[in-house]
Design a protein around this motif. Structure first.
Motif, PDB file in Angstrom:
ATOM      1  N   TYR A  93      89.456 -60.948  -5.952  1.00  0.00           N
ATOM      2  CA  TYR A  93      88.386 -60.230  -5.922  1.00  0.00           C
ATOM      3  C   TYR A  93      87.544 -59.951  -4.430  1.00  0.00           C
ATOM      4  O   TYR A  93      87.170 -58.806  -4.135  1.00  0.00           O
ATOM      5  N   SER A  94      87.766 -61.107  -3.822  1.00  0.00           N
ATOM      6  CA  SER A  94      87.360 -61.179  -2.421  1.00  0.00           C
ATOM      7  C   SER A  94      88.065 -62.447  -1.709  1.00  0.00           C
ATOM      8  O   SER A  94      88.437 -63.037  -2.424  1.00  0.00           O
ATOM      9  N   LYS A  95      87.378 -62.733  -0.317  1.00  0.00           N
ATOM     10  CA  LYS A  95      88.054 -63.836  -0.029  1.00  0.00           C
ATOM     11  C   LYS A  95      87.594 -65.147  -0.563  1.00  0.00           C
ATOM     12  O   LYS A  95      88.516 -66.139  -0.689  1.00  0.00           O
TER      13      LYS A  95
END
Length: 199
Positions: A93-95
């Motif tokens: 979803y993100s880093k």
């Protein structure tokens, strides 16, 4: 007993129309520019990065098959005779926000068109992002379609066999009592306009 042992031994090296094969042994692991022989399951602690395992398997009959690999941490790409037959990637979803599917059993369908009568190759590419990576579980098999269906239908039916009846009865009684108390609670609130435990 000796006869059963002989049958098991034969099935560990070939797949036949009479059963399935255990593929847990004699894999070649390529990791960190080194190669070693391993058995499944194995787990490499504190290893972040890629690894690859390959194995030859003899198939006596050209037919559609199912490959059961248990759980793999984190990502996997699976190839049969050089053709990708599946894999489960991480979901990012993100880093720093992600979802790993290491807890899901890997079961892959092998179409008949890529199966060879004789020697075949299985290759599994694994990518681990955190901590350690590898295989979890106790069973690693190739099944014929009929054997796969029979085995897993039996596993499902065994969960509701006669030995589990007392457990299901107890759960049913508990659930019935809980629902009864809950309905009484709702009716009391509706009738009196407030919670019975409110001071």
């Amino acid at each position: 007993m000796k006869r059963l042992f002989l049958v098991f031994f034969i099935l560990t090296v070939t797949v036949s129309v009479f059963g399935y094969t255990d593929i847990s042994r004699s894999w070649s692991l390529a990791i960190d520019n080194k190669t070693e022989e391993v058995n499944l399951p194995f787990y490499k602690r504190n290893h972040v990065g890629k690894m690859e395992v390959t194995r030859k398997v003899t198939i006596e009959k050209k037919e559609a098959l199912f490959l059961f690999l248990g759980k793999i941490d984190d990502e996997d790409e699976v190839y049969f005779n050089g053709e990708n037959i599946g894999g489960i990637p991480m979901k990012w979803y993100s880093k720093y926000d992600y979802k790993s599917f290491y807890f899901i059993d890997r079961v892959y369908f092998i179409p008949e068109r890529i199966v060879k009568q004789g020697e075949n190759e299985i290759k599994i590419k694994i990518t681990n992002y955190f901590g350690g990576g590898g295989f979890h579980g106790k069973e690693f098999y190739i099944y014929g379609e009929r054997e796969f269906q029979e085995r897993y239908l039996k596993q499902v039916s065994s969960r509701i066999d006669g030995s589990n009846i007392p457990y299901f009865l107890l759960c049913g009684i508990f659930l019935t009592v809980a629902i009864s108390y809950f309905m009484d609670f709702i009716m009391y609130k509706k009738k009196n306009g407030y919670f019975p435990f409110k001071k």
